[in-house]
Write a protein that holds these residues in place. Sequence first.
Motif, PDB file in Angstrom:
ATOM      1  N   VAL A 191       0.301  -1.024   0.204  1.00  0.00           N
ATOM      2  CA  VAL A 191      -0.310   0.061  -0.039  1.00  0.00           C
ATOM      3  C   VAL A 191       0.837   1.397   0.341  1.00  0.00           C
ATOM      4  CG1 VAL A 191      -1.424   1.648   1.330  1.00  0.00           C
ATOM      5  CG2 VAL A 191      -1.786  -0.906   0.859  1.00  0.00           C
ATOM      6  N   ASN A 192       0.195   2.490  -0.849  1.00  0.00           N
ATOM      7  CA  ASN A 192       1.381   3.615  -1.233  1.00  0.00           C
ATOM      8  C   ASN A 192       0.323   4.481  -0.607  1.00  0.00           C
ATOM      9  OD1 ASN A 192       3.398   1.728  -2.812  1.00  0.00           O
ATOM     10  ND2 ASN A 192       4.284   3.434  -1.422  1.00  0.00           N
ATOM     11  N   GLY A 193       0.590   6.024   0.014  1.00  0.00           N
ATOM     12  CA  GLY A 193      -0.818   6.601   0.081  1.00  0.00           C
ATOM     13  C   GLY A 193      -0.604   7.298  -0.833  1.00  0.00           C
ATOM     14  N   THR A 194      -0.041   7.032  -2.072  1.00  0.00           N
ATOM     15  CA  THR A 194      -0.491   8.483  -3.298  1.00  0.00           C
ATOM     16  C   THR A 194       0.556   8.535  -4.719  1.00  0.00           C
ATOM     17  OG1 THR A 194      -0.976  10.762  -4.005  1.00  0.00           O
ATOM     18  CG2 THR A 194       1.246  10.781  -3.171  1.00  0.00           C
ATOM     19  N   TYR A 195      -0.215   8.740  -5.391  1.00  0.00           N
ATOM     20  CA  TYR A 195       0.474   8.328  -6.117  1.00  0.00           C
ATOM     21  C   TYR A 195       0.421  10.237  -7.534  1.00  0.00           C
ATOM     22  CZ  TYR A 195       1.661   5.595 -10.381  1.00  0.00           C
ATOM     23  OH  TYR A 195       2.436   4.916 -11.577  1.00  0.00           O
ATOM     24  N   PHE A 196       1.362   9.684  -8.524  1.00  0.00           N
ATOM     25  CA  PHE A 196       1.075  10.778  -9.511  1.00  0.00           C
ATOM     26  C   PHE A 196       2.021  10.609 -10.421  1.00  0.00           C
ATOM     27  CE2 PHE A 196       4.858  12.374  -6.488  1.00  0.00           C
ATOM     28  CZ  PHE A 196       6.189  12.177  -7.413  1.00  0.00           C
ATOM     29  N   TYR A 245       7.014  12.089  -2.162  1.00  0.00           N
ATOM     30  CA  TYR A 245       8.379  10.831  -2.870  1.00  0.00           C
ATOM     31  C   TYR A 245       9.698  10.362  -1.870  1.00  0.00           C
ATOM     32  CZ  TYR A 245      11.159   8.288  -6.892  1.00  0.00           C
ATOM     33  OH  TYR A 245      11.771   8.298  -7.530  1.00  0.00           O
ATOM     34  N   GLU A 246      10.243  11.868  -1.943  1.00  0.00           N
ATOM     35  CA  GLU A 246      11.233  10.980  -0.787  1.00  0.00           C
ATOM     36  C   GLU A 246      11.070  10.477   0.003  1.00  0.00           C
ATOM     37  OE1 GLU A 246      14.317  14.842  -2.286  1.00  0.00           O
ATOM     38  OE2 GLU A 246      12.737  15.354  -0.648  1.00  0.00           O
ATOM     39  N   GLU A 247      10.144  10.437   0.813  1.00  0.00           N
ATOM     40  CA  GLU A 247       9.422  10.338   2.311  1.00  0.00           C
ATOM     41  C   GLU A 247       9.000   8.520   1.667  1.00  0.00           C
ATOM     42  OE1 GLU A 247       6.634  12.255   4.005  1.00  0.00           O
ATOM     43  OE2 GLU A 247       8.030  13.833   4.748  1.00  0.00           O
ATOM     44  N   GLY A 248       9.571   8.341   0.176  1.00  0.00           N
ATOM     45  CA  GLY A 248       8.363   7.176  -0.434  1.00  0.00           C
ATOM     46  C   GLY A 248       6.981   6.940  -0.143  1.00  0.00           C
ATOM     47  N   VAL A 249       5.762   7.949   0.229  1.00  0.00           N
ATOM     48  CA  VAL A 249       5.189   8.126   0.456  1.00  0.00           C
ATOM     49  C   VAL A 249       4.449   8.056  -0.719  1.00  0.00           C
ATOM     50  CG1 VAL A 249       2.168   9.183   1.072  1.00  0.00           C
ATOM     51  CG2 VAL A 249       4.704   9.571   2.585  1.00  0.00           C
ATOM     52  N   ALA A 250       4.468   8.248  -1.876  1.00  0.00           N
ATOM     53  CA  ALA A 250       3.964   8.272  -3.133  1.00  0.00           C
ATOM     54  C   ALA A 250       4.922   6.580  -3.899  1.00  0.00           C
ATOM     55  CB  ALA A 250       4.825   9.469  -3.786  1.00  0.00           C
ATOM     56  N   ALA A 251       3.992   6.133  -4.576  1.00  0.00           N
ATOM     57  CA  ALA A 251       4.155   4.799  -5.130  1.00  0.00           C
ATOM     58  C   ALA A 251       5.730   5.084  -6.518  1.00  0.00           C
ATOM     59  CB  ALA A 251       3.033   4.081  -5.613  1.00  0.00           C
ATOM     60  N   PRO A 252       6.705   4.241  -6.085  1.00  0.00           N
ATOM     61  CA  PRO A 252       8.377   4.218  -6.281  1.00  0.00           C
ATOM     62  C   PRO A 252       7.861   4.379  -8.377  1.00  0.00           C
ATOM     63  CG  PRO A 252       8.223   2.776  -4.908  1.00  0.00           C
ATOM     64  CD  PRO A 252       7.086   3.223  -5.098  1.00  0.00           C
ATOM     65  N   ALA A 253       6.874   3.875  -8.902  1.00  0.00           N
ATOM     66  CA  ALA A 253       6.844   3.976  -9.905  1.00  0.00           C
ATOM     67  C   ALA A 253       5.990   5.511 -10.405  1.00  0.00           C
ATOM     68  CB  ALA A 253       5.787   3.147 -10.078  1.00  0.00           C
ATOM     69  N   ALA A 254       5.421   6.440  -9.533  1.00  0.00           N
ATOM     70  CA  ALA A 254       5.226   7.458  -9.814  1.00  0.00           C
ATOM     71  C   ALA A 254       6.364   8.548 -10.307  1.00  0.00           C
ATOM     72  CB  ALA A 254       4.776   8.293  -8.591  1.00  0.00           C
ATOM     73  N   LEU A 266      -4.370   3.695  -9.331  1.00  0.00           N
ATOM     74  CA  LEU A 266      -5.272   4.020  -8.723  1.00  0.00           C
ATOM     75  C   LEU A 266      -6.538   2.638  -8.745  1.00  0.00           C
ATOM     76  CD1 LEU A 266      -5.934   7.511  -9.425  1.00  0.00           C
ATOM     77  CD2 LEU A 266      -4.736   6.002  -7.865  1.00  0.00           C
ATOM     78  N   GLN A 267      -6.621   2.068  -9.614  1.00  0.00           N
ATOM     79  CA  GLN A 267      -8.047   0.520  -9.824  1.00  0.00           C
ATOM     80  C   GLN A 267      -7.565  -0.324  -8.910  1.00  0.00           C
ATOM     81  OE1 GLN A 267      -7.835  -0.070 -13.847  1.00  0.00           O
ATOM     82  NE2 GLN A 267      -9.787   1.294 -14.237  1.00  0.00           N
ATOM     83  N   SER A 268      -5.659  -0.446  -8.784  1.00  0.00           N
ATOM     84  CA  SER A 268      -5.447  -1.643  -7.791  1.00  0.00           C
ATOM     85  C   SER A 268      -6.237  -1.708  -6.227  1.00  0.00           C
ATOM     86  CB  SER A 268      -4.273  -1.359  -7.961  1.00  0.00           C
ATOM     87  OG  SER A 268      -3.295  -0.318  -7.036  1.00  0.00           O
ATOM     88  N   GLY A 269      -6.583  -0.215  -5.962  1.00  0.00           N
ATOM     89  CA  GLY A 269      -6.856  -0.173  -4.376  1.00  0.00           C
ATOM     90  C   GLY A 269      -6.153   0.018  -3.790  1.00  0.00           C
ATOM     91  N   LYS A 270      -4.481  -0.048  -4.037  1.00  0.00           N
ATOM     92  CA  LYS A 270      -3.700  -0.003  -2.810  1.00  0.00           C
ATOM     93  C   LYS A 270      -3.117   1.696  -3.083  1.00  0.00           C
ATOM     94  CE  LYS A 270      -3.661  -4.536  -3.063  1.00  0.00           C
ATOM     95  NZ  LYS A 270      -3.668  -5.531  -1.888  1.00  0.00           N
ATOM     96  N   ILE A 271      -3.531   2.930  -3.574  1.00  0.00           N
ATOM     97  CA  ILE A 271      -3.359   3.924  -3.460  1.00  0.00           C
ATOM     98  C   ILE A 271      -4.504   4.108  -2.190  1.00  0.00           C
ATOM     99  CG2 ILE A 271      -2.829   6.138  -4.567  1.00  0.00           C
ATOM    100  CD1 ILE A 271      -0.847   3.806  -5.121  1.00  0.00           C
ATOM    101  N   GLY A 272      -3.579   5.499  -1.601  1.00  0.00           N
ATOM    102  CA  GLY A 272      -4.775   6.174  -0.338  1.00  0.00           C
ATOM    103  C   GLY A 272      -5.601   6.749  -0.834  1.00  0.00           C
ATOM    104  N   ILE A 273      -4.736   7.694  -1.976  1.00  0.00           N
ATOM    105  CA  ILE A 273      -5.633   9.163  -2.630  1.00  0.00           C
ATOM    106  C   ILE A 273      -4.292  10.100  -3.359  1.00  0.00           C
ATOM    107  CG2 ILE A 273      -4.260  10.704  -0.493  1.00  0.00           C
ATOM    108  CD1 ILE A 273      -6.979  12.307  -0.821  1.00  0.00           C
ATOM    109  N   ALA A 274      -4.979  10.258  -4.431  1.00  0.00           N
ATOM    110  CA  ALA A 274      -4.319  10.380  -5.741  1.00  0.00           C
ATOM    111  C   ALA A 274      -5.114  11.473  -6.490  1.00  0.00           C
ATOM    112  CB  ALA A 274      -4.142  10.047  -6.446  1.00  0.00           C
ATOM    113  N   PRO A 275      -4.925  12.790  -6.978  1.00  0.00           N
ATOM    114  CA  PRO A 275      -4.694  13.485  -8.193  1.00  0.00           C
ATOM    115  C   PRO A 275      -5.631  12.809  -8.870  1.00  0.00           C
ATOM    116  CG  PRO A 275      -3.313  14.324  -7.844  1.00  0.00           C
ATOM    117  CD  PRO A 275      -3.036  13.411  -6.826  1.00  0.00           C
ATOM    118  N   GLY A 276      -6.793  13.487  -9.879  1.00  0.00           N
ATOM    119  CA  GLY A 276      -6.920  12.583 -11.341  1.00  0.00           C
ATOM    120  C   GLY A 276      -8.013  12.612 -12.219  1.00  0.00           C
ATOM    121  N   PRO A 277      -8.173  12.566 -13.379  1.00  0.00           N
ATOM    122  CA  PRO A 277      -9.472  13.073 -14.220  1.00  0.00           C
ATOM    123  C   PRO A 277     -10.650  12.155 -13.268  1.00  0.00           C
ATOM    124  CG  PRO A 277      -8.170  11.631 -15.141  1.00  0.00           C
ATOM    125  CD  PRO A 277      -7.294  11.549 -13.865  1.00  0.00           C
ATOM    126  N   ALA A 278     -12.152  12.925 -13.112  1.00  0.00           N
ATOM    127  CA  ALA A 278     -13.556  12.415 -12.493  1.00  0.00           C
ATOM    128  C   ALA A 278     -13.557  11.892 -13.257  1.00  0.00           C
ATOM    129  CB  ALA A 278     -14.180  14.079 -12.432  1.00  0.00           C
TER     130      ALA A 278
END
Length: 424
Positions: A191-196, A245-254, A266-278
């Motif tokens: 699980v990761n906190g965010t993604y971008f 990102y430096e803290e590792g809160v954002a997924a490395p793949a970001a 985001l579909q994986s269910g492993k990201i807590g919160i992230a900005p994206g298209p409505a």
Amino acid sequence: MKRWIGSIVAATLLAGAAACADDDGGAKAGTPAGADSGAQLTLWTRAATESQSKAYAAAYNATHKNQVQVTAYPNEEYPAKLASAAGAKALPDLFASDVVFAPQYASQGLWLDLTDRFDALPFKDKVAPAHVRNGTWKNKVYAVPHTIDMSVMLYNKDLFTKAGLDPEKPPTTLQEFADDARAVDKLGGDVNGTYFGGNCGGCNVFTMWPSVWAAGGDVMNSDGTTSSINGKEMTDVFALYRKLYEEGVAAPAAKDEAGPTWLGALQSGKIGIAPGPAAWLGLIEEKANFKLGVAPISGLTGGESTFVGGDAIGIGATTRNAAAAWDFLSWTLGDEAQVEVIAKGKGVPVRTDLAANKYSQADPRLVKINGLMGKGRTPYAKNFNATYNDPQSPWVTAFRGALYGDAKKSLDDGATALTASLKK
């Protein structure tokens, strides 16, 4: 879109477009003759907008003598296809484009002037203002909204609950977003906190600029010729994402996300919160086994905004069916199309007065999304694609440096490079 397209198009179209447009006898504003006389209309769009374009056409064709045939082209091939058609003076009767390209196409004369027709609409002041502005060149309206997509915060309510957060209380500031992401990230495992989209120009324009606007800042001047990405608001946004990102809160793949696998993350269910298209709300829920929440994108300490994206559409400058083409366009902006085609399909109406409708009211998240349109912006710049969206753009160089290198130098140098590109 390549820089050479503009020179090809402008030289071939401007001289002959006006003469071609009036040939059907109905091209002049206010002339009803031939509006629904059985014309066969061609409409081109990019693949990203194909489904909504075809939904409009199917509903219109079922109730009109005119018939609209939609042809979609791959996103990356579409600008060159339009340039080729313009050079041959063989544009379709109607064509849509990413709304950020609208100023360029309008300035090159690819669309007919719709000003008088648009001004005659009883609801003209309710049509997405940011989109209308991008379809306007030298105070003339050349394009109207075709589809709307907006950037929001999407969050996994199940992960919020597991992290001890209230799933019904999403963040109201960018700092709270970061704190919530950190809380989810502590769950550990995969699980990761965010993604971008850390290597995607368009992704970051769409999701990071709203935080600047929400904080009262800007990224360009009003006519899109001078960059200000090194201003305090943009600097603060990059500093926050860089730290996550430096803290590792954002997924490395970001870091290397260029767009194609952004939705899947985001579909994986492993990201807590992230900005994206409505528009991803429905796409994520098609495969999700978790509950999804929606919140506005905010500034560092508050406010809210959104990038009003999507597609604009206008009447091809070489058409001989201008009156019939406008009949279709005006119908797409009307109540029937916006409610029974767009809202029914969980899309965002292009009219602010239809944000709350019988379909959206069944889902409070859609009401929240629709209500953001009046608070959002659509950036206006003639040379937008080469400056920001292109993988080789100066924007990509600047934000990559801000996130992973020398932040201050990257933003200062980036502002200079972006301004030079915007002025081309």
